[in-house]
Design a protein around this motif. Structure first.
Motif, PDB file in Angstrom:
ATOM      1  N   HIS A 146       0.219  -1.823  -4.721  1.00  0.00           N
ATOM      2  CA  HIS A 146       1.258  -2.710  -4.185  1.00  0.00           C
ATOM      3  C   HIS A 146       1.835  -2.068  -2.945  1.00  0.00           C
ATOM      4  O   HIS A 146       1.529  -0.900  -2.627  1.00  0.00           O
ATOM      5  N   GLY A 147       2.648  -2.800  -2.240  1.00  0.00           N
ATOM      6  CA  GLY A 147       3.150  -2.303  -0.969  1.00  0.00           C
ATOM      7  C   GLY A 147       4.033  -1.097  -1.072  1.00  0.00           C
ATOM      8  O   GLY A 147       4.205  -0.360  -0.099  1.00  0.00           O
ATOM      9  N   GLN A 148       4.633  -0.842  -2.248  1.00  0.00           N
ATOM     10  CA  GLN A 148       5.532   0.296  -2.401  1.00  0.00           C
ATOM     11  C   GLN A 148       4.834   1.525  -2.973  1.00  0.00           C
ATOM     12  O   GLN A 148       5.469   2.565  -3.155  1.00  0.00           O
ATOM     13  N   ALA A 149       3.541   1.410  -3.271  1.00  0.00           N
ATOM     14  CA  ALA A 149       2.824   2.544  -3.854  1.00  0.00           C
ATOM     15  C   ALA A 149       2.630   3.644  -2.813  1.00  0.00           C
ATOM     16  O   ALA A 149       2.593   3.394  -1.600  1.00  0.00           O
ATOM     17  N   ALA A 150       2.497   4.862  -3.296  1.00  0.00           N
ATOM     18  CA  ALA A 150       2.257   5.995  -2.397  1.00  0.00           C
ATOM     19  C   ALA A 150       0.926   5.819  -1.683  1.00  0.00           C
ATOM     20  O   ALA A 150      -0.014   5.202  -2.208  1.00  0.00           O
ATOM     21  N   ALA A 151       0.816   6.369  -0.470  1.00  0.00           N
ATOM     22  CA  ALA A 151      -0.402   6.219   0.325  1.00  0.00           C
ATOM     23  C   ALA A 151      -1.615   6.756  -0.417  1.00  0.00           C
ATOM     24  O   ALA A 151      -2.706   6.176  -0.365  1.00  0.00           O
ATOM     25  N   ALA A 152      -1.448   7.860  -1.141  1.00  0.00           N
ATOM     26  CA  ALA A 152      -2.578   8.446  -1.865  1.00  0.00           C
ATOM     27  C   ALA A 152      -3.069   7.509  -2.958  1.00  0.00           C
ATOM     28  O   ALA A 152      -4.275   7.386  -3.206  1.00  0.00           O
ATOM     29  N   VAL A 153      -2.116   6.825  -3.619  1.00  0.00           N
ATOM     30  CA  VAL A 153      -2.501   5.869  -4.666  1.00  0.00           C
ATOM     31  C   VAL A 153      -3.200   4.665  -4.048  1.00  0.00           C
ATOM     32  O   VAL A 153      -4.192   4.165  -4.582  1.00  0.00           O
ATOM     33  N   GLN A 154      -2.692   4.191  -2.915  1.00  0.00           N
ATOM     34  CA  GLN A 154      -3.348   3.079  -2.232  1.00  0.00           C
ATOM     35  C   GLN A 154      -4.767   3.470  -1.826  1.00  0.00           C
ATOM     36  O   GLN A 154      -5.712   2.690  -2.005  1.00  0.00           O
ATOM     37  N   ASP A 155      -4.917   4.666  -1.303  1.00  0.00           N
ATOM     38  CA  ASP A 155      -6.252   5.125  -0.900  1.00  0.00           C
ATOM     39  C   ASP A 155      -7.189   5.177  -2.096  1.00  0.00           C
ATOM     40  O   ASP A 155      -8.357   4.785  -2.015  1.00  0.00           O
ATOM     41  N   ALA A 156      -6.690   5.666  -3.237  1.00  0.00           N
ATOM     42  CA  ALA A 156      -7.525   5.756  -4.428  1.00  0.00           C
ATOM     43  C   ALA A 156      -7.943   4.379  -4.910  1.00  0.00           C
ATOM     44  O   ALA A 156      -9.081   4.184  -5.360  1.00  0.00           O
ATOM     45  N   ALA A 157      -7.051   3.398  -4.806  1.00  0.00           N
ATOM     46  CA  ALA A 157      -7.372   2.049  -5.253  1.00  0.00           C
ATOM     47  C   ALA A 157      -8.374   1.378  -4.323  1.00  0.00           C
ATOM     48  O   ALA A 157      -9.180   0.547  -4.757  1.00  0.00           O
ATOM     49  N   LEU A 158      -8.352   1.738  -3.054  1.00  0.00           N
ATOM     50  CA  LEU A 158      -9.219   1.089  -2.071  1.00  0.00           C
ATOM     51  C   LEU A 158     -10.490   1.890  -1.809  1.00  0.00           C
ATOM     52  O   LEU A 158     -11.230   1.579  -0.872  1.00  0.00           O
ATOM     53  N   SER A 159     -10.753   2.893  -2.606  1.00  0.00           N
ATOM     54  CA  SER A 159     -11.954   3.710  -2.459  1.00  0.00           C
ATOM     55  C   SER A 159     -12.668   3.786  -3.809  1.00  0.00           C
ATOM     56  O   SER A 159     -12.026   3.819  -4.868  1.00  0.00           O
ATOM     57  N   ALA A 160     -13.976   3.807  -3.764  1.00  0.00           N
ATOM     58  CA  ALA A 160     -14.742   3.933  -5.002  1.00  0.00           C
ATOM     59  C   ALA A 160     -14.475   5.291  -5.636  1.00  0.00           C
ATOM     60  O   ALA A 160     -14.382   6.309  -4.950  1.00  0.00           O
ATOM     61  N   GLY A 161     -14.340   5.322  -6.964  1.00  0.00           N
ATOM     62  CA  GLY A 161     -14.063   6.569  -7.658  1.00  0.00           C
ATOM     63  C   GLY A 161     -15.198   6.972  -8.575  1.00  0.00           C
ATOM     64  O   GLY A 161     -16.125   6.200  -8.840  1.00  0.00           O
ATOM     65  N   GLU A 162     -15.116   8.178  -9.076  1.00  0.00           N
ATOM     66  CA  GLU A 162     -16.140   8.665  -9.988  1.00  0.00           C
ATOM     67  C   GLU A 162     -15.920   8.138 -11.401  1.00  0.00           C
ATOM     68  O   GLU A 162     -16.874   7.981 -12.162  1.00  0.00           O
ATOM     69  N   ARG A 163     -14.671   7.899 -11.776  1.00  0.00           N
ATOM     70  CA  ARG A 163     -14.363   7.381 -13.099  1.00  0.00           C
ATOM     71  C   ARG A 163     -14.104   5.878 -13.022  1.00  0.00           C
ATOM     72  O   ARG A 163     -13.835   5.332 -11.950  1.00  0.00           O
ATOM     73  N   ARG A 164     -14.202   5.222 -14.143  1.00  0.00           N
ATOM     74  CA  ARG A 164     -13.902   3.805 -14.209  1.00  0.00           C
ATOM     75  C   ARG A 164     -12.418   3.601 -13.911  1.00  0.00           C
ATOM     76  O   ARG A 164     -11.574   4.432 -14.285  1.00  0.00           O
ATOM     77  N   ARG A 165     -12.102   2.482 -13.271  1.00  0.00           N
ATOM     78  CA  ARG A 165     -10.724   2.263 -12.840  1.00  0.00           C
ATOM     79  C   ARG A 165     -10.204   0.909 -13.333  1.00  0.00           C
ATOM     80  O   ARG A 165     -10.936  -0.077 -13.354  1.00  0.00           O
TER      81      ARG A 165
END
Length: 853
Positions: free
Chosen positions: A265-284
């Motif tokens: 969401h718009g108030q989330a920390a930049a690192a959290v936004q980046d993690a949500a918008l990038s593919a991860g190694e674990r299921r999300r």
């Protein structure tokens, strides 16, 4: 150049798009989410895809900060660079560009600020307005301003509207010219099939009220998320209306084995936004607001869970309350959300409602211009030179009522000239802050009193609501945010950035004013209509109980039970909302102030008025005139003194108010003669109509200034009304002009002479007039006279010698023939001294007894 751009579906539409822009300078791009319209098209417009092409500078306007950063990073990645090289971005308080930047992604708010500073947008060759279908007000306004710029200043400026939906006819018409609508270029995506699964709750849930969502629905959504994770592979994207609901569902889910739960969401920390918008190694599992509907690509998602709700702005102009409300998401939003599951592979969308409910859902989201507080928009258009927005090419015109309310607010702030709405120099200064005009006023007017730093800090708190968990005392919230958070608190980080930005607009020294007084003054300056006073003394409340307040706007507001604010006499309410159906607003955040601060901040609401009205003391039903001089702060009465010589016009209005409230029958004195005359007139009005007047309560009240003059003009209190001769006053209503008044005694006689010689009063209290007379007085009378010119027969009530009703008839001759014998037989024995002749039609009428033998 990263070869990934070759796989973006929008690539096939680029030749047609270039041709349309070369020929007309404007175009509309319809491209579903995931086609690359946000990332590839700006690079193509800038010439960054073609070797040797002359670079053009392109501005890309996005409706949200999160989308700005994501688009900038994605384009830079395609170029093999970091953001700030040939692609950069700017949001309020943050600018990442360099000397080589040719594509700059900005929020629509930043674009509006640049247009206001320099309408020609020097150095910019093309503007892409992305996500036009979302109908954000800033985007609609920016488009209208850009069309003005093309028409008057820079016809060579290229303008492209991009939409993720196919309903583009309105945009094509807006961008069109004498040659017709602008060309619509369509890019067909390679969306994979998405299976829709309906997953309604097992039991009914309550519809949303204000910002409240039924906890039962959130529990159901969490259950659907668990079910979907068990049934499907891939990452899961869950749509929820707001940050509070995201936190609640996240808590309900708890730890999930092998799965990360992220908040987007718009108030989330930049690192959290980046993690949500990038593919991860674990299921999300990504819990997101509507920011993820169309303008962002969330990789790895194969599952969508949609709660079916969204947030929209609402403004209550009468109460001075504005905010977000939770509503049913539109069908278009539902399609956008479901499509997220099919971006990269076949997917499944779980909808947490019954399919039949779609019949009641709106087709498209309502445009923000139809719902929002238009004060910032009105200031924008005034600065642009079109205060009424009449000449702007807007997709939808602003509602007249909301625009008028906005103009009144701006005039009160000194931002526009009241008569014609032209912007003042103060208005331009308010606009340059990029804040809502009310907050800008607090910053500029409050800084000299509290100092630049504190003014910037407090206004930064007011411009973006802090997390609810910090409590409702704004001073405590300020100290908490200022004293902690470090770099780990995303809100604190944004607050510091905004504070630094706002400091550039004011330059005043530090003052000795205390923090609490500073916060109170700034909050009151920002929302003077929300200055509030307790409705009862603190000593009369139970400890810890909620407190009731009245705002200067006239709206009631309550603090929460246990709030540290509840003991205060005065509050400056910064945040309040009013749940649907609630009698009072809820105080979400406020500062304790004193009366002098309230008067200083809301000085324009301070009035002195002469108040003359009809007042009824508690426990009494008899009111009287009350006249006093009242000093008020908006709806808050500060003090009052008796008014010895009130304005006669106000007195007259108050006396009429008393007559209306208590009724002419109770306030005025009605003698027997007046009551009789009124009844006779009422009878004639009913029987004959015009010109005989209606003398019912309502008619007498409406015509009071006619029949009660001049007595009404001389009256100053209830006693004067009670002394009015109502019989004489009613005479003024008689139809004197046509000569009919002289027939009153003929048509409706007050008394009738009966055969005994008695003059008996006629009772006109019912629609059929009644003559009550002793039976012996009517001997020899074969028929009673008809009234109203022979139209209404007179009803005879025959009385016993004791005056008790013995018989009623409307046909006296028939009574003598058929009814008299039975009455005679019944009464003769009881009244032997009264005459009871065999033939009453020939007997002598009498009022006397038979002589004793």
């Amino acid at each position: 150049m990263n070869p990934a751009w070759l796989d973006l579906p929008v690539r096939s539409a680029l030749p047609a798009l270039r041709r349309a822009l070369d020929e007309r300078g404007v175009a509309v791009l319809a491209a579903p989410p995931g086609t690359g319209k946000t990332t590839l098209v700006p690079l193509a417009l800038a010439g960054l895809l073609d070797d040797g092409a002359a670079p053009r500078r392109v501005l890309v306007a996005e409706p949200r900060r999160l989308a700005v950063r994501a688009a900038s990073r994605r384009m830079a990645w395609l170029l093999g660079e970091q953001s700030g090289g040939r692609v950069g971005h700017t949001v309020r308080g943050e600018r990442t560009v360099g000397p080589r930047t040719v594509v700059e992604v900005v929020t629509t708010g930043v674009l509006l600020q640049r247009l206001q500073r320099d309408q020609e947008l020097p150095g910019v060759d093309a503007v892409l307005l992305d996500e036009c279908h979302e109908r954000h007000l800033d985007a609609d306004t920016a488009l209208a301003f850009l069309l003005d710029v093309r028409a008057a200043l820079r016809p060579e400026l290229r303008l492209l509207c991009a939409s993720a939906t196919s309903d583009t006819a309105a945009w094509a018409d807006l961008l069109g010219d004498a040659h017709g609508p602008a060309e619509v270029v369509e890019a067909h995506g390679t969306a994979h099939p998405v299976e829709i699964r309906w997953a309604p709750p097992a039991r009914a849930v309550r519809p949303p009220q204000g910002t409240r969502t039924d906890p039962a629905l959130l529990e159901h959504v969490a259950g659907v998320v668990r079910r979907a994770l068990a049934e499907q592979d891939g990452d899961l994207l869950c749509f929820l209306p707001g940050v509070g609901e995201i936190a609640r569902v996240s808590a309900l889910l708890g730890p999930l084995a092998g799965t990360d739960v992220l908040h987007l969401h718009g108030q989330a920390a930049a690192a959290v936004q980046d993690a949500a918008l990038s593919a991860g190694e674990r299921r999300r599992v990504i819990l997101a607001t509507s920011v993820a509907e169309s303008s962002l690509t969330v990789p790895g998602v194969r599952i969508v869970v949609d709660c079916g709700l969204a947030r929209e702005p609402r403004t209550d102009h009468a109460r001075g309350l504005a905010g977000l409300v939770t509503v049913r998401a539109s069908l278009a939003a539902g399609r956008q959300r479901a499509g997220r599951a099919g971006r990269e592979a076949p997917g499944v969308a779980y909808r947490c409602w019954a399919e039949v409910e779609d019949a009641r859902a709106p087709r498209f989201p309502a445009p923000e211009i139809a719902l929002a507080d238009l004060t910032p928009f009105a200031l924008q258009t005034a600065c642009w030179g079109d205060p009424d927005a009449h000449t702007l090419a807007l997709p939808d015109p602003p509602p007249a009522g909301a625009m008028a309310a906005a103009r009144r607010t701006l005039a009160a702030l000194g931002a526009v000239v009241p008569d014609d709405g032209r912007v003042t120099e103060r208005g331009r200064r308010l606009a340059r802050t990029g804040l809502h005009p009310r907050l800008a006023r607090a910053l500029l007017d409050g800084a000299p009193a509290v100092g630049a730093r504190r003014a910037a800090e407090i206004v930064a708190l007011l411009s973006e609501e802090p997390p609810r968990a910090l409590g409702d005392d704004l001073v405590a919230v300020w100290r908490s945010v200022r004293g902690g958070g470090g770099g780990s608190d995303p809100y604190a980080g944004r607050w510091r950035e905004e504070t630094r930005r706002l400091r550039a607009h004011v330059d005043t020294p530090v003052t000795a004013l205390a923090d609490a007084a500073s916060a109170g003054l700034l909050a009151a300056l920002a929302k003077p209509v929300r200055v509030a006073r307790a409705r009862e003394a603190a000593a009369t409340r139970e400890p810890g109980a909620a407190a009731a307040y009245l705002m200067a706007s006239g709206t009631a507001a309550d603090t929460a039970a246990g709030s540290p604010l509840s003991g205060a006499h005065w509050l400056a309410i910064a945040v309040a909302d009013r749940p649907a159906g609630a009698a009072s607003a809820r105080v979400r955040r406020a500062v304790i102030i004193d009366e002098s601060t309230a008067l200083q901040a809301a000085a324009h609401l301070l009035t002195t008025r002469d108040e003359v009205h009809w007042a009824t003391p508690p426990g009494s039903r008899r009111g009287d005139l009350a006249a006093r001089r009242v000093r008020s702060l908006g709806a808050l009465e500060l003090d009052a003194v008796p008014l010895p010589s009130p304005d006669p016009a106000l007195v007259r209005a108050a006396l009429l108010e008393g007559l209306a409230r208590e009724g002419v029958g109770d306030v005025l004195r009605w003698s027997e003669h007046a009551t009789s005359l009124r009844a006779r007139l009422a009878f004639l009005h009913h029987a004959l109509g015009d010109p005989w007047p209606d003398v019912g309560d309502r008619a007498l009240l409406e015509g009071a200034e006619q029949w009660l003059e001049p007595e009404l003009g001389r009256a100053r209190r209830r006693a004067h009304l009670e002394r009015i001769d109502t019989a004489a006053a009613l005479q003024r209503l008689l139809p004197w002009a046509g000569g009919q008044a002289g027939r009153l005694d003929e048509l409706a006689p007050e008394r009738i002479t009966v055969p005994s010689g008695s003059r008996v009063r006629v009772d006109y209290s019912d629609q059929r007039p009644v003559l009550a007379v002793k039976l012996q007085e009517l001997f020899g009378w074969s028929a009673a006279p008809a009234l109203a010119g022979g139209r209404v027969p007179l009803t005879i009530q025959l009385l016993s010698p004791a005056g008790r009703p013995a018989a009623v008839t409307g046909d006296l001759a028939s009574f003598w023939r058929e009814g008299y014998r039975a009455v005679r037989a019944d009464l003769r024995g009881r009244y032997p001294r009264h005459p009871w002749p065999e033939d009453p039609t020939t007997a002598e009428p009498t009022r006397r007894l038979n002589p004793r033998r």
